[in-house]
Scaffold this motif. Structure first.
Motif, PDB file in Angstrom:
ATOM      1  N   GLN A   1     -13.603   7.208  30.722  1.00 37.94           N
ATOM      2  CA  GLN A   1     -12.209   7.487  31.042  1.00 37.94           C
ATOM      3  C   GLN A   1     -11.616   8.521  30.087  1.00 37.94           C
ATOM      4  O   GLN A   1     -11.956   8.566  28.907  1.00 37.94           O
ATOM      5  CB  GLN A   1     -11.393   6.191  30.989  1.00 37.94           C
ATOM      6  CG  GLN A   1     -11.847   5.161  32.005  1.00 37.94           C
ATOM      7  CD  GLN A   1     -11.184   3.819  31.813  1.00 37.94           C
ATOM      8  OE1 GLN A   1     -10.690   3.495  30.738  1.00 37.94           O
ATOM      9  NE2 GLN A   1     -11.170   3.013  32.857  1.00 37.94           N
ATOM     10  N   ARG A   2     -10.732   9.346  30.626  1.00 33.30           N
ATOM     11  CA  ARG A   2     -10.042  10.365  29.821  1.00 33.30           C
ATOM     12  C   ARG A   2      -8.556  10.311  30.132  1.00 33.30           C
ATOM     13  O   ARG A   2      -8.150   9.973  31.242  1.00 33.30           O
ATOM     14  CB  ARG A   2     -10.563  11.768  30.144  1.00 33.30           C
ATOM     15  CG  ARG A   2     -12.018  12.024  29.793  1.00 33.30           C
ATOM     16  CD  ARG A   2     -12.395  13.455  30.153  1.00 33.30           C
ATOM     17  NE  ARG A   2     -13.763  13.786  29.800  1.00 33.30           N
ATOM     18  CZ  ARG A   2     -14.794  13.593  30.600  1.00 33.30           C
ATOM     19  NH1 ARG A   2     -14.613  13.054  31.805  1.00 33.30           N
ATOM     20  NH2 ARG A   2     -16.004  13.930  30.218  1.00 33.30           N
ATOM     21  N   VAL A   3      -7.762  10.647  29.128  1.00 31.82           N
ATOM     22  CA  VAL A   3      -6.328  10.812  29.341  1.00 31.82           C
ATOM     23  C   VAL A   3      -5.927  12.177  28.791  1.00 31.82           C
ATOM     24  O   VAL A   3      -6.493  12.657  27.796  1.00 31.82           O
ATOM     25  CB  VAL A   3      -5.502   9.698  28.664  1.00 31.82           C
ATOM     26  CG1 VAL A   3      -5.776   8.358  29.299  1.00 31.82           C
ATOM     27  CG2 VAL A   3      -5.780   9.639  27.166  1.00 31.82           C
TER      28      VAL A   3
ATOM     29  N   ALA B   1       4.679   3.102  30.575  1.00 29.26           N
ATOM     30  CA  ALA B   1       4.872   2.713  31.968  1.00 29.26           C
ATOM     31  C   ALA B   1       6.352   2.593  32.308  1.00 29.26           C
ATOM     32  O   ALA B   1       6.800   3.025  33.378  1.00 29.26           O
ATOM     33  CB  ALA B   1       4.153   1.399  32.242  1.00 29.26           C
ATOM     34  N   THR B   2       7.118   2.012  31.391  1.00 26.94           N
ATOM     35  CA  THR B   2       8.551   1.830  31.640  1.00 26.94           C
ATOM     36  C   THR B   2       9.264   3.173  31.700  1.00 26.94           C
ATOM     37  O   THR B   2      10.072   3.432  32.602  1.00 26.94           O
ATOM     38  CB  THR B   2       9.165   0.948  30.551  1.00 26.94           C
ATOM     39  OG1 THR B   2       8.439  -0.287  30.466  1.00 26.94           O
ATOM     40  CG2 THR B   2      10.624   0.642  30.858  1.00 26.94           C
ATOM     41  N   GLN B   3       8.985   4.049  30.732  1.00 30.74           N
ATOM     42  CA  GLN B   3       9.642   5.356  30.705  1.00 30.74           C
ATOM     43  C   GLN B   3       9.220   6.212  31.901  1.00 30.74           C
ATOM     44  O   GLN B   3      10.038   6.927  32.488  1.00 30.74           O
ATOM     45  CB  GLN B   3       9.307   6.085  29.396  1.00 30.74           C
ATOM     46  CG  GLN B   3      10.075   7.384  29.194  1.00 30.74           C
ATOM     47  CD  GLN B   3      11.562   7.140  29.014  1.00 30.74           C
ATOM     48  OE1 GLN B   3      11.962   6.321  28.199  1.00 30.74           O
ATOM     49  NE2 GLN B   3      12.387   7.847  29.773  1.00 30.74           N
TER      50      GLN B   3
ATOM     51  N   ARG C   1      -4.671   3.828  33.397  1.00 35.92           N
ATOM     52  CA  ARG C   1      -5.952   3.278  33.803  1.00 35.92           C
ATOM     53  C   ARG C   1      -5.816   1.837  34.273  1.00 35.92           C
ATOM     54  O   ARG C   1      -6.721   1.029  34.114  1.00 35.92           O
ATOM     55  CB  ARG C   1      -6.975   3.387  32.655  1.00 35.92           C
ATOM     56  CG  ARG C   1      -7.113   4.808  32.170  1.00 35.92           C
ATOM     57  CD  ARG C   1      -7.726   4.987  30.822  1.00 35.92           C
ATOM     58  NE  ARG C   1      -7.393   4.019  29.820  1.00 35.92           N
ATOM     59  CZ  ARG C   1      -6.263   4.038  29.116  1.00 35.92           C
ATOM     60  NH1 ARG C   1      -5.356   4.970  29.308  1.00 35.92           N
ATOM     61  NH2 ARG C   1      -6.031   3.121  28.210  1.00 35.92           N
ATOM     62  N   TRP C   2      -4.649   1.535  34.865  1.00 38.33           N
ATOM     63  CA  TRP C   2      -4.463   0.213  35.469  1.00 38.33           C
ATOM     64  C   TRP C   2      -5.140   0.179  36.828  1.00 38.33           C
ATOM     65  O   TRP C   2      -5.090   1.152  37.572  1.00 38.33           O
ATOM     66  CB  TRP C   2      -2.970  -0.095  35.638  1.00 38.33           C
ATOM     67  CG  TRP C   2      -2.282  -0.512  34.378  1.00 38.33           C
ATOM     68  CD1 TRP C   2      -2.395  -1.715  33.746  1.00 38.33           C
ATOM     69  CD2 TRP C   2      -1.368   0.267  33.596  1.00 38.33           C
ATOM     70  NE1 TRP C   2      -1.610  -1.726  32.616  1.00 38.33           N
ATOM     71  CE2 TRP C   2      -0.962  -0.525  32.493  1.00 38.33           C
ATOM     72  CE3 TRP C   2      -0.837   1.562  33.721  1.00 38.33           C
ATOM     73  CZ2 TRP C   2      -0.061  -0.075  31.541  1.00 38.33           C
ATOM     74  CZ3 TRP C   2       0.049   2.005  32.764  1.00 38.33           C
ATOM     75  CH2 TRP C   2       0.430   1.203  31.688  1.00 38.33           C
ATOM     76  N   THR C   3      -5.754  -0.926  37.144  1.00 40.58           N
ATOM     77  CA  THR C   3      -6.367  -1.096  38.454  1.00 40.58           C
ATOM     78  C   THR C   3      -5.578  -2.060  39.323  1.00 40.58           C
ATOM     79  O   THR C   3      -5.822  -2.144  40.525  1.00 40.58           O
ATOM     80  CB  THR C   3      -7.807  -1.620  38.313  1.00 40.58           C
ATOM     81  OG1 THR C   3      -7.786  -2.858  37.575  1.00 40.58           O
ATOM     82  CG2 THR C   3      -8.678  -0.611  37.567  1.00 40.58           C
TER      83      THR C   3
ATOM     84  N   ASP D   1       3.701   4.860  41.468  1.00 40.12           N
ATOM     85  CA  ASP D   1       2.725   3.865  41.007  1.00 40.12           C
ATOM     86  C   ASP D   1       1.391   4.530  40.693  1.00 40.12           C
ATOM     87  O   ASP D   1       0.765   4.247  39.662  1.00 40.12           O
ATOM     88  CB  ASP D   1       2.496   2.805  42.089  1.00 40.12           C
ATOM     89  CG  ASP D   1       3.720   1.945  42.335  1.00 40.12           C
ATOM     90  OD1 ASP D   1       4.760   2.214  41.719  1.00 40.12           O
ATOM     91  OD2 ASP D   1       3.618   1.010  43.137  1.00 40.12           O
ATOM     92  N   ARG D   2       0.954   5.384  41.592  1.00 35.39           N
ATOM     93  CA  ARG D   2      -0.358   6.024  41.439  1.00 35.39           C
ATOM     94  C   ARG D   2      -0.411   6.859  40.166  1.00 35.39           C
ATOM     95  O   ARG D   2      -1.421   6.854  39.454  1.00 35.39           O
ATOM     96  CB  ARG D   2      -0.651   6.884  42.665  1.00 35.39           C
ATOM     97  CG  ARG D   2      -1.974   7.617  42.613  1.00 35.39           C
ATOM     98  CD  ARG D   2      -2.241   8.374  43.917  1.00 35.39           C
ATOM     99  NE  ARG D   2      -3.459   9.152  43.833  1.00 35.39           N
ATOM    100  CZ  ARG D   2      -3.521  10.390  43.352  1.00 35.39           C
ATOM    101  NH1 ARG D   2      -2.417  10.977  42.897  1.00 35.39           N
ATOM    102  NH2 ARG D   2      -4.668  11.046  43.303  1.00 35.39           N
ATOM    103  N   GLU D   3       0.652   7.588  39.881  1.00 34.99           N
ATOM    104  CA  GLU D   3       0.675   8.423  38.679  1.00 34.99           C
ATOM    105  C   GLU D   3       0.636   7.570  37.418  1.00 34.99           C
ATOM    106  O   GLU D   3      -0.077   7.899  36.451  1.00 34.99           O
ATOM    107  CB  GLU D   3       1.930   9.295  38.690  1.00 34.99           C
ATOM    108  CG  GLU D   3       1.924  10.375  39.759  1.00 34.99           C
ATOM    109  CD  GLU D   3       3.261  11.081  39.883  1.00 34.99           C
ATOM    110  OE1 GLU D   3       3.278  12.271  40.232  1.00 34.99           O
ATOM    111  OE2 GLU D   3       4.307  10.432  39.626  1.00 34.99           O
TER     112      GLU D   3
END
Length: 412
Positions: A249-251, A367-369, A385-387, A377-379
């Motif tokens: 995974q990458r961010v 996530a909140t910001q 990396r939530w599933t 949601d998708r973004e």
């Protein structure tokens, strides 16, 4: 001499009173508790010591270090209880395990105002007992109906909603950054490292373990084809949801709109200081910081001059090493506990309740910001990396409970 953060010291354990021999084992755990040493001895007899050691090393690495530490502590606590109650821990009787879990569920905090152990902690203790039995080729007593029903009863009895840490949203993040140590020596070292920790953890939606495990070799610099601005790409190998690192995974962390909250600028400042330390040691770092002039009240971005990650040289150098009060860098990385305590410490400095914040506050804050900013949601799930979309929906409801809510159409 290795130096560490003051927060790296072990915290008191919320366990039952342990006899001195068991306490000693807990502080100096048996690293083979989840490996069947008798099986390894048979390998040694059939093959040789080197092959047995290789097998043991890979078996040990089948679990993450955090899971191993938790399981060892849980198993030692169970062993202490069995010693006190004159029961057998291996193999354990299912009824004994059920009684043990029930006894743990009845424990209260020292002040008597709450439960000492959460249901999730008791489920982990049950999992630890199962893991040790499995490692020794024994049937797990936790599969018995009496154990499963006991855990179910504990969960139903203790229906309290899990206490979640407060999210560090953008305004809170700016407040935390403002109370970092002053420029100069020695504060300038922690000031730069902590900017990287806070901004990378927030923008990357990283977990504590992911932050603590990062090295400079995990970083790469890319150019945004649309704007030409530098973008930092962080590779995450083993994560909580991908412990074998198969997904690689990458961010991506883009150039910030403002200099003070730009994660790439924070990395540029920090990597320059770490390079000074690499080439000249602690004295060179001190001289470098003392040579800097007064801070510019409106500094320009420094990330535009960043041409690459010079420290990504294969040395596996930790991105976030421990830093002591004298500004000296350790060779080993911060612990996950130190990451959480750092967020708490800055929250306290900013006049916030430190009990409301922790390492997860950065990930929750992202996530909140992002939800407040209108991200889909998708973004949000992609960067974090939530599933499970339900997790993201919980954050969105926290950010704006009226978003996509029929109550706004009632005409009140």
């Amino acid at each position: 001499m290795h130096t560490t953060d003051p927060d790296d010291t072990p915290a008191p354990r919320d366990q039952i009173a342990l006899p001195p021999p068991v306490r000693a084992r807990l502080e100096h755990p048996d690293h083979s508790v989840l490996v069947d040493t008798r099986a390894l001895e048979r390998v040694r007899e059939r093959f040789d010591t080197e092959q047995a050691q290789a097998l043991g090393r890979y078996l040990t690495n089948a679990q993450s270090p955090a899971t191993l530490r938790a399981y060892r502590a849980d198993w030692t606590a169970f062993g202490a209880w069995c010693l006190t109650e004159q029961r057998t821990s291996l193999p354990a009787d299912p009824v004994d395990v059920a009684v043990y879990l029930a006894a743990c569920a009845e424990q209260r905090t020292p002040d008597g105002t709450g439960w000492a152990l959460a249901p999730a902690t008791l489920e982990r203790r049950s999992a630890a007992i199962a893991a040790v039995h499995g490692a020794h080729g024994l049937d797990s007593p936790t599969r018995a109906e009496v154990v499963r029903m006991t855990l179910r009863g504990i969960r139903r009895t203790r229906k309290a909603r899990p206490h979640r840490k407060a999210p560090v949203v953008l305004s809170t993040l700016e407040t935390l950054l403002a109370v970092r140590p002053a420029e100069g020596h020695p504060g300038g070292v922690a000031r730069r490292r902590d900017a990287v920790l806070l901004l990378t953890g927030f923008a990357g939606a990283l977990r504590r373990s992911e932050l603590a495990g990062l090295t400079f070799d995990d970083l790469a610099l890319r150019t945004d084809p649309a704007s030409g601005a530098p973008t930092l790409v962080v590779s995450l190998w083993a994560t909580k949801t991908d412990q074998e690192g198969r997904a690689h995974q990458r961010v991506a962390l883009p150039r910030g709109r403002h200099r003070a909250t730009c994660p790439v600028c924070a990395l540029a400042d920090w990597s320059a200081l770490v390079a000074v330390h690499r080439d000249g040691g602690a004295q060179a770092v001190r001289a470098h910081l003392e040579s800097l002039g007064a801070p510019d009240p409106a500094p320009a971005h420094s990330c535009q001059q960043l041409r690459g990650i010079d420290l990504a040289d294969g040395a596996n150098r930790p991105l976030l090493p421990g830093v002591d009060r004298h500004g000296r860098l350790a060779q080993r990385p911060m612990t996950t506990k130190a990451v959480g305590n750092l967020v708490k410490r800055y929250a306290a400095r900013a006049g916030l309740n430190p009990d409301d914040f922790g390492g997860h506050s950065l990930r929750a804050g992202f996530a909140t910001q992002a939800a407040l900013g209108g991200a889909t949601d998708r973004e949000i799930m992609r960067q974090g990396r939530w599933t499970n979309a339900q997790t993201v929906h919980d954050y969105i409801r926290t950010a704006n409970p009226l978003e996509d809510n029929a109550v706004t159409r009632l005409g009140l």
